[in-house]
Design a protein around this motif. Structure first.
Motif, PDB file in Angstrom:
ATOM      1  N   THR A  67     -51.236 -58.505  30.833  1.00 50.46           N
ATOM      2  CA  THR A  67     -49.767 -58.076  31.330  1.00 50.46           C
ATOM      3  C   THR A  67     -49.534 -58.144  32.700  1.00 50.46           C
ATOM      4  O   THR A  67     -48.737 -57.849  32.749  1.00 50.46           O
ATOM      5  N   SER A  98     -60.524 -61.576  24.327  1.00 56.55           N
ATOM      6  CA  SER A  98     -59.239 -62.900  24.246  1.00 56.55           C
ATOM      7  C   SER A  98     -59.720 -64.023  25.149  1.00 56.55           C
ATOM      8  O   SER A  98     -60.473 -63.554  26.240  1.00 56.55           O
ATOM      9  N   ASP A 201     -48.770 -45.367  35.351  1.00 53.93           N
ATOM     10  CA  ASP A 201     -47.558 -45.016  34.842  1.00 53.93           C
ATOM     11  C   ASP A 201     -47.737 -43.689  34.060  1.00 53.93           C
ATOM     12  O   ASP A 201     -48.991 -43.786  33.607  1.00 53.93           O
ATOM     13  N   SER A 237     -47.968 -50.782  37.995  1.00 54.26           N
ATOM     14  CA  SER A 237     -47.746 -50.264  36.802  1.00 54.26           C
ATOM     15  C   SER A 237     -47.422 -52.266  35.886  1.00 54.26           C
ATOM     16  O   SER A 237     -46.159 -52.144  36.280  1.00 54.26           O
TER      17      SER A 237
HETATM   18  P1  GDP Z   1     -56.984 -57.844  29.833  1.00 53.59           P
HETATM   19  O1  GDP Z   1     -58.146 -58.043  28.767  1.00 53.59           O
HETATM   20  O2  GDP Z   1     -57.810 -57.858  30.510  1.00 53.59           O
HETATM   21  O3  GDP Z   1     -56.311 -58.590  29.821  1.00 53.59           O
HETATM   22  O4  GDP Z   1     -55.724 -56.826  29.118  1.00 53.59           O
HETATM   23  P2  GDP Z   1     -54.355 -56.452  28.701  1.00 53.59           P
HETATM   24  O5  GDP Z   1     -53.269 -57.211  29.698  1.00 53.59           O
HETATM   25  O6  GDP Z   1     -54.439 -57.657  27.106  1.00 53.59           O
HETATM   26  O7  GDP Z   1     -53.642 -55.276  28.278  1.00 53.59           O
HETATM   27  C1  GDP Z   1     -55.121 -54.397  28.178  1.00 53.59           C
HETATM   28  C2  GDP Z   1     -55.030 -53.115  27.480  1.00 53.59           C
HETATM   29  O8  GDP Z   1     -53.542 -52.286  28.585  1.00 53.59           O
HETATM   30  C3  GDP Z   1     -52.747 -53.241  26.684  1.00 53.59           C
HETATM   31  O9  GDP Z   1     -52.829 -52.388  25.436  1.00 53.59           O
HETATM   32  C4  GDP Z   1     -51.718 -53.095  27.383  1.00 53.59           C
HETATM   33  O10 GDP Z   1     -50.418 -53.041  26.910  1.00 53.59           O
HETATM   34  C5  GDP Z   1     -52.562 -52.015  28.070  1.00 53.59           C
HETATM   35  N1  GDP Z   1     -51.287 -52.042  30.118  1.00 53.59           N
HETATM   36  C6  GDP Z   1     -51.795 -53.399  30.642  1.00 53.59           C
HETATM   37  N2  GDP Z   1     -51.006 -52.707  31.315  1.00 53.59           N
HETATM   38  C7  GDP Z   1     -50.831 -52.132  31.435  1.00 53.59           C
HETATM   39  C8  GDP Z   1     -49.511 -50.845  32.686  1.00 53.59           C
HETATM   40  O11 GDP Z   1     -49.079 -51.190  33.297  1.00 53.59           O
HETATM   41  N3  GDP Z   1     -49.766 -49.388  31.740  1.00 53.59           N
HETATM   42  C9  GDP Z   1     -50.113 -49.205  30.279  1.00 53.59           C
HETATM   43  N4  GDP Z   1     -49.698 -47.877  30.168  1.00 53.59           N
HETATM   44  N5  GDP Z   1     -50.477 -49.706  29.619  1.00 53.59           N
HETATM   45  C10 GDP Z   1     -50.683 -50.893  30.458  1.00 53.59           C
END
Ligand code: GDP
Length: 329
Positions: A67, A98, A201, A237
């Motif tokens: 994200t 993932s 956030d 965020s």
């Molecule tokens: P990764 O496994 O590190 O790549 O993490 P992801 O990007 O897939 O995010 C994991 C979870 O955290 C997901 O459900 C996202 O929607 C949530 N998430 C990521 N960034 C944010 C953010 O800025 N704010 C909030 N509230 N949730 C987030």
């Protein structure tokens, strides 16, 4: 020059994305003839490389890497940059998480004409995967990407290797406060040039701010990397798009400072020398493992070592004796 290499080099220089994808597949191939062509291609393009800002992004699964990369990458594209996203994810570490560098995790970036996303090459060893990624960086830079992001999971050996590939290393941490702080290995903290608390956030905003303060304090206690101040700690965020520009400016600012002070040249020179020896080690190890005499001898020696009837040192010496170029194969 080997046939086909000229064409690929010209394609890359002219911004042909299919040529870039084909060239990365070539450097990822373990076939000896492909490797020869890949080496010729890299030699041809190396003078066009080196210009990008190379950023490493690491963090535990679920911390928000994809994200964040989506938001950061799109911000970079919007401010006129061309962004490549690569990943270092040795298969041994890919346990249920993932797939890093997966396009579906970064849909906006994946459909941008100014971005290129490539998942991690598969490979048994971290060294092999990292070498192919380093070569992919060269290809992406020759293509004209001025920012190359390398994603890795901060849960093993790979972050040290990725630190050797990038100019600025960013560690993402969750807004979990003290508990998380305990769980993060000191080694990773020491590698980080910038620390970013994610998900600042909604209900988590206040916690994220506190967490950032905790990390600031913790980092001041750690001895910073030579010639550097304590790593900056930011909160952002990715979903709300807040604090992303600040992270981008901080990363670019560090890189600019280091370019001006000579630290960047020094860093990259050290990385190049380290990579030469890594390559020697990785190729030597591959050669030993695939040598016919070693393959023949290894099971018996390994059985004796496991049974405790032979010392590992003696067994290793016998295997290396069998590997010697003048030894009968
Ligand atoms: P990764 O496994 O590190 O790549 O993490 P992801 O990007 O897939 O995010 C994991 C979870 O955290 C997901 O459900 C996202 O929607 C949530 N998430 C990521 N960034 C944010 C953010 O800025 N704010 C909030 N509230 N949730 C987030």
């Amino acid at each position: 020059m080997t046939q086909g290499v000229d064409e690929l080099a010209a394609g890359i220089r002219s911004g042909d994305r299919r040529a870039l994808a084909r060239a990365i597949t070539l450097v990822e191939s373990s076939r000896p003839d492909d490797q020869e062509r890949a080496a010729a291609l890299l030699d041809e393009l190396v003078a066009d490389a080196g210009g990008a800002l190379r950023v490493g992004i690491t963090g535990s699964p679920g911390v928000g890497k994809s994200t964040f990369i989506e938001a950061y990458g799109l911000h970079l594209v919007e401010t006129g940059h061309k962004v490549a996203v690569l990943a270092v994810d040795p298969s041994s570490q890919r346990t249920g998480g993932s797939i890093l560098g997966d396009k579906t995790r970064m849909p906006g970036l994946a459909s941008s004409p100014d971005a290129f996303i490539r998942p991690s090459p598969s490979g048994a060893t971290l060294g092999g995967v990292a070498r192919r990624t380093r070569e992919a960086v060269t290809l992406c830079e020759a293509f004209g990407f001025d920012v190359v992001i390398i994603e890795t999971v901060g849960a093993g050996q790979s972050e040290g290797t990725v630190a050797d590939l990038v100019d600025v290393f960013v560690l993402l941490v969750g807004p979990g406060g003290g508990d998380d702080l305990q769980g993060i290995k000191r080694g990773i903290m020491e590698l980080a040039d910038v620390l970013v608390v994610t998900k600042a956030d909604g209900d988590l905003a206040a916690t994220a701010r506190h967490t950032a303060g905790d990390y600031r304090h913790a980092l001041e206690l750690l001895r910073p990397k030579e010639g550097a101040g304590a790593a900056p700690v930011l909160a952002c965020s990715s979903l709300a798009g807040e604090g992303i520009a600040e992270v981008a400016d901080t990363v670019a600012g560090l890189r600019a400072d280091w370019a001006a002070s000579g630290r960047l040249t020094e860093l990259r020179a050290g990385q190049a020398a380290a990579w030469m020896w890594n390559d020697v080690q990785a190729r030597l190890s591959e050669a030993v493992h695939s040598h016919p005499a070693v393959v023949r001898l290894a099971p018996e020696l390994e059985a004796q070592v496991t049974a405790g009837t032979l010392s590992p040192t003696t067994a290793a010496r016998r295997l290396l004796d069998a590997f010697r170029p003048d030894a009968p194969s």
